[in-house]
Enzyme design. Sequence first.
Site, PDB file in Angstrom:
ATOM      1  N   ASP A 103       0.838  -1.224   0.038  1.00 30.68           N
ATOM      2  CA  ASP A 103       0.209   0.111  -0.057  1.00 30.68           C
ATOM      3  C   ASP A 103       0.786   1.306   0.145  1.00 30.68           C
ATOM      4  O   ASP A 103       2.161   1.241  -0.001  1.00 30.68           O
ATOM      5  CB  ASP A 103      -1.129   0.041   1.039  1.00 30.68           C
ATOM      6  CG  ASP A 103      -0.296   0.187   2.360  1.00 30.68           C
ATOM      7  OD1 ASP A 103       0.510   1.015   2.749  1.00 30.68           O
ATOM      8  OD2 ASP A 103      -0.717  -0.613   3.565  1.00 30.68           O
ATOM      9  N   HIS A 118       8.338  -5.429  -1.275  1.00 29.86           N
ATOM     10  CA  HIS A 118       7.420  -6.181  -1.998  1.00 29.86           C
ATOM     11  C   HIS A 118       6.574  -5.584  -2.978  1.00 29.86           C
ATOM     12  O   HIS A 118       5.496  -6.246  -3.500  1.00 29.86           O
ATOM     13  CB  HIS A 118       6.492  -7.110  -1.170  1.00 29.86           C
ATOM     14  CG  HIS A 118       7.016  -7.958  -0.084  1.00 29.86           C
ATOM     15  ND1 HIS A 118       6.654  -8.411   1.039  1.00 29.86           N
ATOM     16  CD2 HIS A 118       8.285  -8.614  -0.443  1.00 29.86           C
ATOM     17  CE1 HIS A 118       7.490  -9.185   1.803  1.00 29.86           C
ATOM     18  NE2 HIS A 118       9.036  -9.333   0.942  1.00 29.86           N
ATOM     19  N   ASN A 220       4.410  -4.803  18.318  1.00 24.82           N
ATOM     20  CA  ASN A 220       3.504  -5.619  17.834  1.00 24.82           C
ATOM     21  C   ASN A 220       2.474  -5.738  19.014  1.00 24.82           C
ATOM     22  O   ASN A 220       2.670  -5.499  19.869  1.00 24.82           O
ATOM     23  CB  ASN A 220       4.232  -6.884  17.601  1.00 24.82           C
ATOM     24  CG  ASN A 220       3.540  -7.908  16.462  1.00 24.82           C
ATOM     25  OD1 ASN A 220       2.269  -8.087  16.829  1.00 24.82           O
ATOM     26  ND2 ASN A 220       3.848  -8.046  15.266  1.00 24.82           N
ATOM     27  N   ALA A 238       0.599  -0.340  16.773  1.00 25.51           N
ATOM     28  CA  ALA A 238       1.694   0.666  16.125  1.00 25.51           C
ATOM     29  C   ALA A 238       1.066   2.149  16.294  1.00 25.51           C
ATOM     30  O   ALA A 238       1.835   3.024  16.691  1.00 25.51           O
ATOM     31  CB  ALA A 238       2.106   0.354  14.902  1.00 25.51           C
TER      32      ALA A 238
HETATM   33  P1  OAD Z   1       1.793 -10.808   8.951  1.00 25.14           P
HETATM   34  O1  OAD Z   1       0.050 -10.792   8.744  1.00 25.14           O
HETATM   35  O2  OAD Z   1       2.626 -11.927   8.628  1.00 25.14           O
HETATM   36  O3  OAD Z   1       1.898 -10.248  10.229  1.00 25.14           O
HETATM   37  C1  OAD Z   1       1.467  -8.975  10.634  1.00 25.14           C
HETATM   38  C2  OAD Z   1       1.754  -8.922  12.194  1.00 25.14           C
HETATM   39  O4  OAD Z   1       1.367  -7.338  12.303  1.00 25.14           O
HETATM   40  C3  OAD Z   1       1.543  -9.863  13.257  1.00 25.14           C
HETATM   41  O5  OAD Z   1       2.620 -10.382  13.900  1.00 25.14           O
HETATM   42  C4  OAD Z   1       0.518  -9.042  13.978  1.00 25.14           C
HETATM   43  O6  OAD Z   1       0.394  -9.373  15.412  1.00 25.14           O
HETATM   44  C5  OAD Z   1       0.819  -7.628  13.839  1.00 25.14           C
HETATM   45  N1  OAD Z   1      -0.146  -6.584  14.151  1.00 25.14           N
HETATM   46  C6  OAD Z   1      -1.270  -6.716  13.839  1.00 25.14           C
HETATM   47  N2  OAD Z   1      -2.161  -5.282  14.157  1.00 25.14           N
HETATM   48  C7  OAD Z   1      -1.033  -4.897  14.491  1.00 25.14           C
HETATM   49  C8  OAD Z   1      -1.362  -3.310  15.108  1.00 25.14           C
HETATM   50  N3  OAD Z   1      -2.397  -2.493  15.056  1.00 25.14           N
HETATM   51  N4  OAD Z   1       0.001  -3.027  15.520  1.00 25.14           N
HETATM   52  C9  OAD Z   1       1.021  -3.575  15.618  1.00 25.14           C
HETATM   53  N5  OAD Z   1       1.071  -4.854  15.159  1.00 25.14           N
HETATM   54  C10 OAD Z   1       0.247  -5.359  14.762  1.00 25.14           C
HETATM   55  O7  OAD Z   1       2.134  -9.703   7.833  1.00 25.14           O
HETATM   56  P2  OAD Z   1       3.624  -9.424   7.260  1.00 25.14           P
HETATM   57  O8  OAD Z   1       4.540  -9.476   8.174  1.00 25.14           O
HETATM   58  O9  OAD Z   1       3.768  -7.816   6.879  1.00 25.14           O
HETATM   59  O10 OAD Z   1       4.563 -10.818   1.347  1.00 25.14           O
HETATM   60  O11 OAD Z   1       3.850 -10.396   6.306  1.00 25.14           O
HETATM   61  C11 OAD Z   1       5.032 -10.262   5.287  1.00 25.14           C
HETATM   62  C12 OAD Z   1       4.590 -10.501   4.155  1.00 25.14           C
HETATM   63  O12 OAD Z   1       3.908 -11.937   3.970  1.00 25.14           O
HETATM   64  C13 OAD Z   1       3.764  -9.704   3.530  1.00 25.14           C
HETATM   65  O13 OAD Z   1       4.473  -8.706   2.859  1.00 25.14           O
HETATM   66  C14 OAD Z   1       3.297 -10.514   2.011  1.00 25.14           C
HETATM   67  C15 OAD Z   1       3.063 -11.932   2.754  1.00 25.14           C
HETATM   68  O14 OAD Z   1       2.933 -12.917   2.161  1.00 25.14           O
HETATM   69  C16 OAD Z   1       4.117 -10.789  -0.208  1.00 25.14           C
HETATM   70  O15 OAD Z   1       2.749 -10.880  -0.448  1.00 25.14           O
HETATM   71  C17 OAD Z   1       5.201 -11.031  -0.998  1.00 25.14           C
END
Ligand code: OAD
Length: 249
Positions: A103, A118, A220, A238
């Site tokens: 985004d 990504h 987190n 966050a």
């Molecule tokens: P995830 O969905 O794996 O993780 C999101 C994290 O954000 C989790 O650890 C939640 O606990 C945390 N979280 C949720 N709400 C929150 C908030 N309000 N404040 C702080 N933390 C919060 O997403 P990513 O780690 O971004 O890749 O995933 C990595 C990649 O996996 C993405 O970029 C995507 C996906 O496959 C591709 O599409 C290439």
Amino acid sequence: MIPEGPIGALRAAGHVMLLTGAGISAESGLATFRAPLTGLWENFNPMDFATLHAFESDPALVWGWYEWRRMRVMQAEPNDGHLAITALQRKLNGLSLITQNVDDLHERAGSHFVRHLHGTIQQPRCMACGKAHTLPPGIPVEPDGGRKVEPPRRRDCGSLIRPGVVWFGESLPRKEWEAAEQAARQCDVFFCIGTSGVVEPAASLLRLASARGAITVQINTEDTGLEDRVTYNLRGPAAVVLPELVRHL
Ligand code: OAD
């Protein structure tokens, strides 16, 4: 309540690196990937939507799904977490902002020089030559989960236009990755914000920063398994923790 440690570290740092993930945009109403029940990968099989093979097998299914996600992004607004990062970038001299998100909420919050590991959902490109394709203005209107939508084709060569994101099995954009790696090797303080830290190679950036001796901080709402590997673990949304951190600087 923010402990003094990360605040002091930020004040003293010459170079700060932030790695953000889907959690930073959660409070803007965008689904994360791995949240139980609501996560995108809980409801859609990534092999059907986020691989080159999936796009080649059913371009309209994949394009329609990304148009639905693009619609959700365009309807969303940056939250206080994005805005706090922009404030941090203004306060500190050296801040590298690296995101796994496709985004544009960091940019719309006013942050500069955002590195998208990504890709970006607003910048699709030609399958054949990689040239950027300009999408029509306006928000696409797609039902939940998307429907099949034929992707556009390049006018001159007829090649399909693909979403501008990195799919499973694909390399990260070289310049973005090199900038991220360099920042991780040079930073004094490293933040991982709203990411589960399970997707490589982005996850390796924390290891690089730790190996360089940087102070590491996780923000987190949940445990990720990284708690024992970071110097400070700040539990909370966050959009709450980041503004508080900025207020204390
Ligand atoms: P995830 O969905 O794996 O993780 C999101 C994290 O954000 C989790 O650890 C939640 O606990 C945390 N979280 C949720 N709400 C929150 C908030 N309000 N404040 C702080 N933390 C919060 O997403 P990513 O780690 O971004 O890749 O995933 C990595 C990649 O996996 C993405 O970029 C995507 C996906 O496959 C591709 O599409 C290439």
